[in-house]
Design an enzyme around this catalytic site. Structure first.
Site, PDB file in Angstrom:
ATOM      1  N   GLY A  10       0.790  -1.235   0.000  1.00  0.00           N
ATOM      2  CA  GLY A  10       0.000   0.000   0.000  1.00  0.00           C
ATOM      3  C   GLY A  10       0.815   1.274   0.000  1.00  0.00           C
ATOM      4  CB  SER A  11       4.351   2.031   0.085  1.00  0.00           C
ATOM      5  OG  SER A  11       4.901   1.164  -0.875  1.00  0.00           O
ATOM      6  CB  ILE A  14      -3.674  -0.280  -7.406  1.00  0.00           C
ATOM      7  CG1 ILE A  14      -3.726   0.040  -8.909  1.00  0.00           C
ATOM      8  CG2 ILE A  14      -5.003  -0.840  -6.912  1.00  0.00           C
ATOM      9  CD1 ILE A  14      -3.913  -1.176  -9.807  1.00  0.00           C
ATOM     10  N   GLY A  77       1.744  -7.193  -5.570  1.00  0.00           N
ATOM     11  CA  GLY A  77       1.921  -8.094  -6.716  1.00  0.00           C
ATOM     12  C   GLY A  77       3.092  -7.671  -7.570  1.00  0.00           C
ATOM     13  CE1 TYR A 140       0.428  -9.370 -12.303  1.00  0.00           C
ATOM     14  CE2 TYR A 140      -0.953  -9.389 -14.272  1.00  0.00           C
ATOM     15  CZ  TYR A 140      -0.603  -8.834 -13.048  1.00  0.00           C
ATOM     16  OH  TYR A 140      -1.305  -7.741 -12.570  1.00  0.00           O
ATOM     17  CB  SER A 143      -0.004 -15.532  -9.914  1.00  0.00           C
ATOM     18  OG  SER A 143      -0.055 -14.242 -10.508  1.00  0.00           O
TER      19      SER A 143
HETATM   20  P1  NAI Z   1       3.034  -1.393  -8.168  1.00  0.00           P
HETATM   21  O1  NAI Z   1       4.195  -2.145  -8.699  1.00  0.00           O
HETATM   22  O2  NAI Z   1       3.009   0.100  -8.297  1.00  0.00           O
HETATM   23  O3  NAI Z   1       2.785  -1.758  -6.636  1.00  0.00           O
HETATM   24  C1  NAI Z   1       2.892  -3.066  -6.180  1.00  0.00           C
HETATM   25  C2  NAI Z   1       3.122  -3.024  -4.697  1.00  0.00           C
HETATM   26  O4  NAI Z   1       3.323  -4.365  -4.229  1.00  0.00           O
HETATM   27  C3  NAI Z   1       4.367  -2.219  -4.305  1.00  0.00           C
HETATM   28  O5  NAI Z   1       4.068  -1.425  -3.187  1.00  0.00           O
HETATM   29  C4  NAI Z   1       5.369  -3.304  -3.941  1.00  0.00           C
HETATM   30  O6  NAI Z   1       6.307  -2.906  -2.963  1.00  0.00           O
HETATM   31  C5  NAI Z   1       4.445  -4.373  -3.384  1.00  0.00           C
HETATM   32  N1  NAI Z   1       5.078  -5.693  -3.382  1.00  0.00           N
HETATM   33  C6  NAI Z   1       5.563  -6.402  -4.427  1.00  0.00           C
HETATM   34  N2  NAI Z   1       6.127  -7.543  -3.985  1.00  0.00           N
HETATM   35  C7  NAI Z   1       5.987  -7.574  -2.643  1.00  0.00           C
HETATM   36  C8  NAI Z   1       6.372  -8.468  -1.625  1.00  0.00           C
HETATM   37  N3  NAI Z   1       7.036  -9.607  -1.877  1.00  0.00           N
HETATM   38  N4  NAI Z   1       6.068  -8.176  -0.338  1.00  0.00           N
HETATM   39  C9  NAI Z   1       5.419  -7.038  -0.029  1.00  0.00           C
HETATM   40  N5  NAI Z   1       5.030  -6.142  -0.959  1.00  0.00           N
HETATM   41  C10 NAI Z   1       5.319  -6.401  -2.244  1.00  0.00           C
HETATM   42  O7  NAI Z   1       1.778  -2.049  -8.871  1.00  0.00           O
HETATM   43  P2  NAI Z   1       0.264  -1.552  -9.058  1.00  0.00           P
HETATM   44  O8  NAI Z   1       0.079  -1.261 -10.473  1.00  0.00           O
HETATM   45  O9  NAI Z   1      -0.135  -0.567  -8.045  1.00  0.00           O
HETATM   46  O10 NAI Z   1      -0.483  -2.947  -8.783  1.00  0.00           O
HETATM   47  C11 NAI Z   1      -1.113  -3.288  -7.575  1.00  0.00           C
HETATM   48  C12 NAI Z   1      -1.860  -4.600  -7.774  1.00  0.00           C
HETATM   49  O11 NAI Z   1      -2.802  -4.455  -8.831  1.00  0.00           O
HETATM   50  C13 NAI Z   1      -0.933  -5.755  -8.173  1.00  0.00           C
HETATM   51  O12 NAI Z   1      -1.380  -6.937  -7.551  1.00  0.00           O
HETATM   52  C14 NAI Z   1      -1.140  -5.836  -9.675  1.00  0.00           C
HETATM   53  O13 NAI Z   1      -0.878  -7.115 -10.167  1.00  0.00           O
HETATM   54  C15 NAI Z   1      -2.598  -5.452  -9.804  1.00  0.00           C
HETATM   55  N6  NAI Z   1      -2.979  -4.965 -11.111  1.00  0.00           N
HETATM   56  C16 NAI Z   1      -2.408  -3.831 -11.654  1.00  0.00           C
HETATM   57  C17 NAI Z   1      -2.810  -3.394 -12.901  1.00  0.00           C
HETATM   58  C18 NAI Z   1      -2.264  -2.161 -13.530  1.00  0.00           C
HETATM   59  O14 NAI Z   1      -2.675  -1.843 -14.648  1.00  0.00           O
HETATM   60  N7  NAI Z   1      -1.403  -1.408 -12.877  1.00  0.00           N
HETATM   61  C19 NAI Z   1      -3.815  -4.127 -13.679  1.00  0.00           C
HETATM   62  C20 NAI Z   1      -4.343  -5.285 -13.017  1.00  0.00           C
HETATM   63  C21 NAI Z   1      -3.930  -5.669 -11.785  1.00  0.00           C
END
Ligand code: NAI
Length: 234
Positions: A10-11, A14, A77, A140, A143
């Site tokens: 959440g840092s 999304i 993710g 991906y 998962s």
């Molecule tokens: P992002 O890469 O900006 O944020 C992902 C967050 O997950 C980061 O805060 C990161 O530190 C954290 N994270 C990753 N691995 C981790 C771990 N092992 N332990 C703890 N934290 C971990 O990605 P975004 O775009 O905000 O995506 C958030 C979610 O939404 C993800 O699950 C992504 O798959 C999903 N999503 C995103 C889409 C997009 O268009 N951006 C579309 C569909 C799904």
């Protein structure tokens, strides 16, 4: 009354939009983060969701500071895109370990308290490609599809305890993840989205806020697409 909420990852992106939205709704909100500083106004707990001991420690900290988690949003993710023929086993298993097993770790830890209190909300962030598939994203999408079966099994197991478990499946959302896509790919994707644009992180957060609210008390085992029509409701 404010509830204790935990949003993984959440840092930023999304997850941060979801955390801010639930905070605005009046909840006490904690976010997991891995490095740097946690966002202002939210309780930051350091946690890598691939490590069960860190997950346990993070929950303990949240419990001490704002009480047992009543709403869990499993959002963290990663992607490691590659065509199957070139994808290493490590690239496959690490994505599954974060996106699917990571959600298992946090949900398992959260339900303890929820079962005792006989109330709880679990919301898992999947993706449109979980059900549509996507070339170069076998790890991906596997998962993210796995999250649907996981959520629906939990919905059946936990319904009698008044715990709902739902999935939000975002389409293409304006974040760091999609900014990394080449311009021509972005144009191509938008052509296939009936609403003709990428979504915003806030639009995902609004759907999560609804699922976490009393208004969604009778919704469980659902997959809610927030994708501009790309998946046509799957
Ligand atoms: P992002 O890469 O900006 O944020 C992902 C967050 O997950 C980061 O805060 C990161 O530190 C954290 N994270 C990753 N691995 C981790 C771990 N092992 N332990 C703890 N934290 C971990 O990605 P975004 O775009 O905000 O995506 C958030 C979610 O939404 C993800 O699950 C992504 O798959 C999903 N999503 C995103 C889409 C997009 O268009 N951006 C579309 C569909 C799904």
């Amino acid at each position: 009354m404010s509830r204790s909420v935990l949003v993984t990852g959440g840092s930023r992106g999304i997850g941060l939009a979801i955390a801010r939205e639930l905070k605005e709704a009046g909840d006490d909100v904690a976010v997991t983060y891995r490095s740097g500083e946690p966002p202002e106004g939210l309780l930051g707990v350091q946690c890598d969701i691939t490590d069960t001991a860190q997950v346990d420690a993070a929950f303990k900290q949240v419990e001490e500071e704002q009480g047992q988690v009543q709403v869990l949003v499993a959002n963290a993710g990663i992607t490691k895109d590659q065509l199957l023929a070139l994808m290493s086993e490590e690239d496959f298993s690490s994505v599954v370990d974060t996106n699917l097993t990571g959600s298992f770790r946090v949900a398992k830890r959260a339900v303890r308290g929820m079962m005792r209190k006989r109330t709880g909300r679990i919301i898992l962030i999947s993706s449109v490609v979980g059900l549509l598939g996507s070339g170069g994203q076998a790890n991906y999408s596997a998962s993210k599809a796995g999250l649907v079966g996981f959520a629906r099994s939990l919905a059946r197991e936990l319904g009698s305890r008044n715990i709902t478990v739902n999935v939000v499946a975002p389409g293409f959302i304006e974040t760091d993840m999609t900014a990394a896509l080449p311009e021509d790919r972005q144009v191509g994707i938008k052509k296939n989205v009936p609403l003709g644009r990428f979504g915003s992180a806030d639009e995902i957060a609004k759907a999560v806020r609804f699922l976490a609210s009393d208004d969604a008390a009778y919704i469980t085992g659902a997959v809610i697409p927030v994708d501009g029509g790309l998946g046509m409701g799957h």
